[in-house]
Scaffold this motif. Structure first.
Motif, PDB file in Angstrom:
ATOM      1  N   LEU A 159       0.797  -1.268   0.068  1.00 21.85           N
ATOM      2  CA  LEU A 159       0.001   0.096   0.058  1.00 21.85           C
ATOM      3  C   LEU A 159       0.923   1.295  -0.025  1.00 21.85           C
ATOM      4  N   PHE A 160       0.473   2.293  -0.693  1.00 22.55           N
ATOM      5  CA  PHE A 160       1.239   3.213  -1.132  1.00 22.55           C
ATOM      6  C   PHE A 160       1.293   4.271  -0.006  1.00 22.55           C
ATOM      7  N   ASP A 161       0.299   4.410   0.766  1.00 19.61           N
ATOM      8  CA  ASP A 161       0.357   5.575   1.746  1.00 19.61           C
ATOM      9  C   ASP A 161      -0.367   5.066   3.085  1.00 19.61           C
ATOM     10  N   ALA A 162      -0.298   5.834   4.311  1.00 16.60           N
ATOM     11  CA  ALA A 162      -0.754   5.527   5.374  1.00 16.60           C
ATOM     12  C   ALA A 162      -2.264   5.230   5.639  1.00 16.60           C
ATOM     13  N   ALA A 163      -2.957   6.181   4.760  1.00 18.80           N
ATOM     14  CA  ALA A 163      -4.529   5.765   4.703  1.00 18.80           C
ATOM     15  C   ALA A 163      -4.882   4.579   4.064  1.00 18.80           C
ATOM     16  N   ALA A 164      -4.141   4.175   3.053  1.00 20.25           N
ATOM     17  CA  ALA A 164      -4.412   2.756   2.302  1.00 20.25           C
ATOM     18  C   ALA A 164      -3.998   1.684   3.535  1.00 20.25           C
ATOM     19  N   LEU A 165      -2.831   1.814   4.119  1.00 24.94           N
ATOM     20  CA  LEU A 165      -2.549   0.792   4.825  1.00 24.94           C
ATOM     21  C   LEU A 165      -3.714   0.660   6.240  1.00 24.94           C
ATOM     22  N   GLU A 166      -4.171   1.960   6.543  1.00 26.15           N
ATOM     23  CA  GLU A 166      -5.043   1.691   7.747  1.00 26.15           C
ATOM     24  C   GLU A 166      -6.305   1.256   7.207  1.00 26.15           C
TER      25      GLU A 166
END
Length: 174
Positions: A159-166
Protein backbone atom coordinates in the motif's frame (compact mmCIF):
# COMPACT_ATOMS: atom_id res chain seq x y z
CA UNK A 1 -2.57 -21.87 3.82
CA UNK A 2 -2.42 -18.33 2.47
CA UNK A 3 -1.43 -15.61 4.91
CA UNK A 4 -2.32 -12.01 4.20
CA UNK A 5 0.32 -9.45 5.07
CA UNK A 6 0.15 -5.68 4.74
CA UNK A 7 3.08 -3.37 4.03
CA UNK A 8 3.42 0.28 3.17
CA UNK A 9 5.80 0.64 0.28
CA UNK A 10 6.57 0.46 -3.41
CA UNK A 11 5.24 -2.62 -5.17
CA UNK A 12 8.09 -2.50 -7.70
CA UNK A 13 10.57 -3.19 -4.88
CA UNK A 14 8.91 -6.37 -3.58
CA UNK A 15 11.00 -9.55 -3.74
CA UNK A 16 8.13 -11.98 -4.37
CA UNK A 17 7.36 -14.64 -6.94
CA UNK A 18 4.67 -12.53 -8.62
CA UNK A 19 3.66 -8.89 -8.58
CA UNK A 20 0.09 -8.02 -9.55
CA UNK A 21 -0.23 -5.07 -11.90
CA UNK A 22 -3.33 -2.88 -11.86
CA UNK A 23 -3.20 -2.68 -15.64
CA UNK A 24 -5.38 -0.98 -18.18
CA UNK A 25 -7.12 -3.09 -20.81
CA UNK A 26 -4.53 -2.29 -23.50
CA UNK A 27 -1.79 -4.04 -21.46
CA UNK A 28 0.61 -1.49 -22.92
CA UNK A 29 1.40 0.56 -19.82
CA UNK A 30 -0.20 3.60 -18.30
CA UNK A 31 -0.09 5.64 -15.13
CA UNK A 32 -0.03 4.76 -11.45
CA UNK A 33 0.98 1.20 -10.52
CA UNK A 34 0.89 0.15 -14.18
CA UNK A 35 3.32 2.85 -15.26
CA UNK A 36 5.64 2.21 -12.31
CA UNK A 37 5.79 -1.54 -13.05
CA UNK A 38 6.51 -0.95 -16.74
CA UNK A 39 9.18 1.69 -16.00
CA UNK A 40 11.00 -0.32 -13.33
CA UNK A 41 10.54 -3.67 -15.07
CA UNK A 42 11.95 -2.41 -18.34
CA UNK A 43 11.17 -3.16 -21.98
CA UNK A 44 10.83 -6.93 -21.45
CA UNK A 45 7.40 -6.47 -19.85
CA UNK A 46 6.13 -4.26 -22.66
CA UNK A 47 7.45 -6.72 -25.26
CA UNK A 48 5.63 -9.59 -23.51
CA UNK A 49 2.43 -7.52 -23.36
CA UNK A 50 2.73 -6.72 -27.07
CA UNK A 51 3.05 -10.45 -27.76
CA UNK A 52 -0.17 -11.05 -25.79
CA UNK A 53 -1.93 -8.34 -27.81
CA UNK A 54 -0.67 -9.91 -31.06
CA UNK A 55 -2.17 -13.24 -29.99
CA UNK A 56 -5.11 -14.23 -27.81
CA UNK A 57 -5.62 -10.73 -26.33
CA UNK A 58 -5.92 -8.77 -29.58
CA UNK A 59 -8.70 -6.62 -28.14
CA UNK A 60 -6.98 -6.24 -24.78
CA UNK A 61 -7.73 -7.73 -21.40
CA UNK A 62 -11.26 -7.52 -20.02
CA UNK A 63 -11.92 -6.10 -16.55
CA UNK A 64 -11.78 -8.80 -13.88
CA UNK A 65 -9.45 -11.08 -15.87
CA UNK A 66 -5.74 -11.75 -15.32
CA UNK A 67 -2.76 -12.85 -17.41
CA UNK A 68 0.95 -13.23 -16.63
CA UNK A 69 4.17 -12.05 -18.25
CA UNK A 70 7.81 -11.92 -17.31
CA UNK A 71 8.72 -9.42 -14.59
CA UNK A 72 11.67 -8.09 -16.56
CA UNK A 73 14.00 -6.22 -14.21
CA UNK A 74 11.69 -6.34 -11.18
CA UNK A 75 12.82 -8.43 -8.17
CA UNK A 76 9.98 -10.85 -8.97
CA UNK A 77 9.66 -13.68 -11.44
CA UNK A 78 6.32 -12.74 -12.98
CA UNK A 79 3.90 -9.87 -13.37
CA UNK A 80 0.23 -10.79 -13.24
CA UNK A 81 -1.73 -8.13 -15.10
CA UNK A 82 -5.35 -7.57 -14.10
CA UNK A 83 -7.78 -4.85 -15.14
CA UNK A 84 -9.89 -3.37 -12.39
CA UNK A 85 -13.27 -1.77 -12.94
CA UNK A 86 -13.86 1.97 -12.84
CA UNK A 87 -15.90 2.82 -9.75
CA UNK A 88 -19.51 3.80 -10.42
CA UNK A 89 -21.90 5.10 -7.75
CA UNK A 90 -24.79 3.97 -10.00
CA UNK A 91 -23.71 0.40 -10.80
CA UNK A 92 -22.34 -2.26 -8.46
CA UNK A 93 -19.08 -3.47 -9.98
CA UNK A 94 -17.75 -5.08 -6.81
CA UNK A 95 -17.93 -8.59 -8.31
CA UNK A 96 -15.59 -7.47 -11.08
CA UNK A 97 -13.16 -6.00 -8.55
CA UNK A 98 -13.26 -9.23 -6.52
CA UNK A 99 -12.64 -11.17 -9.74
CA UNK A 100 -9.36 -9.28 -10.24
CA UNK A 101 -8.03 -10.76 -7.00
CA UNK A 102 -9.51 -14.23 -7.58
CA UNK A 103 -8.18 -14.45 -11.13
CA UNK A 104 -4.75 -13.15 -10.09
CA UNK A 105 -4.57 -15.80 -7.39
CA UNK A 106 -5.65 -18.46 -9.92
CA UNK A 107 -2.90 -17.37 -12.34
CA UNK A 108 -0.37 -17.34 -9.48
CA UNK A 109 -1.30 -20.93 -8.67
CA UNK A 110 -0.95 -21.94 -12.32
CA UNK A 111 2.54 -20.40 -12.36
CA UNK A 112 3.56 -22.09 -9.11
CA UNK A 113 4.00 -18.75 -7.34
CA UNK A 114 4.07 -18.94 -3.55
CA UNK A 115 4.36 -15.23 -2.72
CA UNK A 116 2.25 -12.59 -4.45
CA UNK A 117 2.26 -8.80 -4.01
CA UNK A 118 -1.03 -7.02 -4.70
CA UNK A 119 -1.73 -3.30 -5.07
CA UNK A 120 -5.04 -1.72 -4.07
CA UNK A 121 -6.66 -2.30 -7.47
CA UNK A 122 -8.97 0.40 -8.88
CA UNK A 123 -8.30 2.89 -6.06
CA UNK A 124 -6.24 5.33 -8.14
CA UNK A 125 -7.57 6.91 -11.31
CA UNK A 126 -10.49 4.42 -11.28
CA UNK A 127 -11.67 6.17 -8.05
CA UNK A 128 -12.79 3.15 -6.02
CA UNK A 129 -13.22 4.25 -2.35
CA UNK A 130 -10.29 2.81 -0.40
CA UNK A 131 -12.21 1.32 2.55
CA UNK A 132 -14.63 -0.51 0.24
CA UNK A 133 -11.81 -1.66 -2.06
CA UNK A 134 -9.89 -2.99 0.94
CA UNK A 135 -12.90 -4.93 2.21
CA UNK A 136 -13.50 -6.48 -1.22
CA UNK A 137 -9.81 -7.31 -1.72
CA UNK A 138 -9.28 -8.99 1.65
CA UNK A 139 -12.50 -10.99 1.34
CA UNK A 140 -11.80 -12.06 -2.25
CA UNK A 141 -8.27 -13.26 -1.52
CA UNK A 142 -9.30 -15.04 1.68
CA UNK A 143 -12.27 -16.78 0.06
CA UNK A 144 -10.43 -17.68 -3.15
CA UNK A 145 -7.51 -19.18 -1.23
CA UNK A 146 -9.85 -21.26 0.93
CA UNK A 147 -12.10 -22.39 -1.93
CA UNK A 148 -9.29 -23.42 -4.25
CA UNK A 149 -6.77 -24.68 -1.73
CA UNK A 150 -4.29 -22.18 -3.16
CA UNK A 151 -0.61 -23.01 -2.77
CA UNK A 152 0.18 -19.31 -2.39
CA UNK A 153 1.62 -18.96 1.10
CA UNK A 154 1.66 -15.15 1.27
CA UNK A 155 -0.67 -12.60 -0.29
CA UNK A 156 1.06 -9.30 0.42
CA UNK A 157 -0.90 -6.09 -0.04
CA UNK A 158 1.59 -3.33 -0.81
CA UNK A 159 0.00 0.00 0.00
CA UNK A 160 1.29 3.34 -1.13
CA UNK A 161 0.35 5.54 1.81
CA UNK A 162 -0.74 5.49 5.45
CA UNK A 163 -4.43 5.96 4.64
CA UNK A 164 -4.46 2.91 2.38
CA UNK A 165 -2.59 0.86 4.97
CA UNK A 166 -5.12 1.87 7.64
CA UNK A 167 -8.03 0.91 5.39
CA UNK A 168 -6.55 -2.53 4.74
CA UNK A 169 -5.74 -3.01 8.43
CA UNK A 170 -9.37 -2.28 9.27
CA UNK A 171 -10.60 -4.67 6.56
CA UNK A 172 -8.29 -7.44 7.77
CA UNK A 173 -9.38 -6.93 11.38
CA UNK A 174 -13.06 -6.74 10.46
Amino acid sequence: MTYITLVRGDITEQAVDAVVNAANSSLLGGGGVDGAIHRRGGPEILAACRDLRAGHYGRGLAAGRAVATTAGRLPARWVIHTVGPVFSPDEDRSATLASCYRESLRVADELGARTVAFPAISTGVYRWPMADAARIAVRAVTEAAEETGSAVTEARFVLFDAAALEAFEAALAG
